[in-house]
Design a protein around this motif. Structure first.
Motif, PDB file in Angstrom:
ATOM      1  N   ALA A  97       0.830  -1.211   0.000  1.00 12.01           N
ATOM      2  CA  ALA A  97       0.000   0.000   0.000  1.00 12.01           C
ATOM      3  C   ALA A  97       0.865   1.263   0.000  1.00 12.01           C
ATOM      4  O   ALA A  97       1.723   1.413  -0.849  1.00 12.01           O
ATOM      5  CB  ALA A  97      -0.988  -0.039   1.159  1.00 12.01           C
ATOM      6  N   GLU A 126      -6.887   2.257  -2.964  1.00 13.92           N
ATOM      7  CA  GLU A 126      -6.260   1.523  -1.865  1.00 13.92           C
ATOM      8  C   GLU A 126      -4.742   1.638  -1.854  1.00 13.92           C
ATOM      9  O   GLU A 126      -4.088   1.126  -0.941  1.00 13.92           O
ATOM     10  CB  GLU A 126      -6.663   0.041  -1.940  1.00 13.92           C
ATOM     11  N   GLN A 129      -3.347   3.393   1.360  1.00 11.09           N
ATOM     12  CA  GLN A 129      -3.799   2.948   2.667  1.00 11.09           C
ATOM     13  C   GLN A 129      -2.601   2.444   3.481  1.00 11.09           C
ATOM     14  O   GLN A 129      -1.534   2.167   2.926  1.00 11.09           O
ATOM     15  CB  GLN A 129      -4.853   1.851   2.522  1.00 11.09           C
TER      16      GLN A 129
END
Length: 285
Positions: A97, A126, A129
């Motif tokens: 991530a 994403e 994240q």
């Protein structure tokens, strides 16, 4: 509709980390991906010189790495303080991530080191994240034995069989990944139900597969990219048990910009990743 082979990508010999010898099928170049899978590397040697240097500390951003060990012992350590031993049959699922710096170092001086690593893309929503990490012991991964004697180790996704559904050790992700280790006895043909719309490929690592009604051959250490469909027919050719990986997921369909260990959507995001790594911001909490 039955799936058939659309493209074959034989592995090429390459070197990664501090000099580890590998075979790479998917990921040889920008046209060698199969969304959402970016890369597949196979490592397989009983010569310690081929793997002993390992993979010293290096960064990642924007995707997931999945390491599956067949034989051997690797140690994972990262900047978050995670430390995990990966032994025969185990899986490590790491979501890089927004950023992680980790190392993967052999914990043996001799013997066979054998396994695989895939890079699995993340959607743009994403990629930034927080990083995450999970060690999955071999005992946690369901193994299904079908009526024919075929076995399927369901690392990710789900397997529908005999009016039952077996959920793998990993599920619930946006890309809905499938990762099966399939063993089919010589001369046996097996039909699997698979989700339509998923991009999937078959990778034999022992034996030869004949795929679909066309019975197209997929040789060892070759990725066979599959057409769409709800059923996959696989036969084990010759006199050797077929051992093969079935890998894939729901395609993301977004632009990909990649520079080494960084996989983003734009070149500007790649430049930011490089700058963040150099400044230390990539691993800042």
């Amino acid at each position: 509709m039955n799936r058939e082979i659309q493209q074959l990508i034989p592995s090429i010999v390459a070197s990664e980390g501090a000099g580890v010898k590998i075979k790479r099928s998917l990921g040889q170049g920008p046209n060698g991906r199969h969304d959402p899978v970016l890369m597949l590397d196979e490592f397989n040697s009983d010569n310690a010189a081929d793997y002993l240097a390992g993979f010293p500390a290096h960064p990642h951003r924007g995707f997931e790495t999945v390491t599956y060990m067949l034989d051997g012992h690797m140690l994972h350590e990262d900047h978050l303080g995670n430390r995990g031993d990966l032994k025969s049959g185990d899986v490590q699922w790491m979501t890089a991530a927004r950023g992680i710096v980790h190392s993967e170092m052999p914990q043996q001086l001799e013997g066979k080191m054998r396994g695989f690593q895939i890079w699995l893309n993340l959607p743009a929503s994403e990629k930034m994240q927080p990083a995450a990490y999970r060690d999955i012991a071999a005992a946690e991964i369901p193994v299904v034995t079908l009526a024919s004697g075929t076995t399927v180790k369901v690392i990710a996704g789900y397997l529908e069989h005999e009016q039952k559904t077996t959920t793998g050790a990993v599920s619930g992700k946006t890309t809905q990944p499938i990762y099966w280790d399939i063993h089919i006895a010589a001369g046996t043909t097996e039909t699997f139900s698979v989700p339509a719309g998923h991009h999937l490929f078959l990778y034999p690592y022992e034996g030869q597969a004949l795929v679909g009604k066309q019975k197209r051959a997929v040789n060892v250490s070759t990725a066979g990219l599959l057409s769409d469909g709800e059923h996959l027919v696989i036969s084990a050719a010759g006199s050797e048990t077929l051992r093969a990986l079935l890998i894939g997921g729901k395609p993301i369909g977004e632009p990909i910009a990649q520079y080494g260990p960084f996989v983003m959507n734009t070149h500007e995001e790649i430049e930011q990743a490089i700058n963040d790594y150099r400044s230390g911001a990539l691993t800042a909490s």
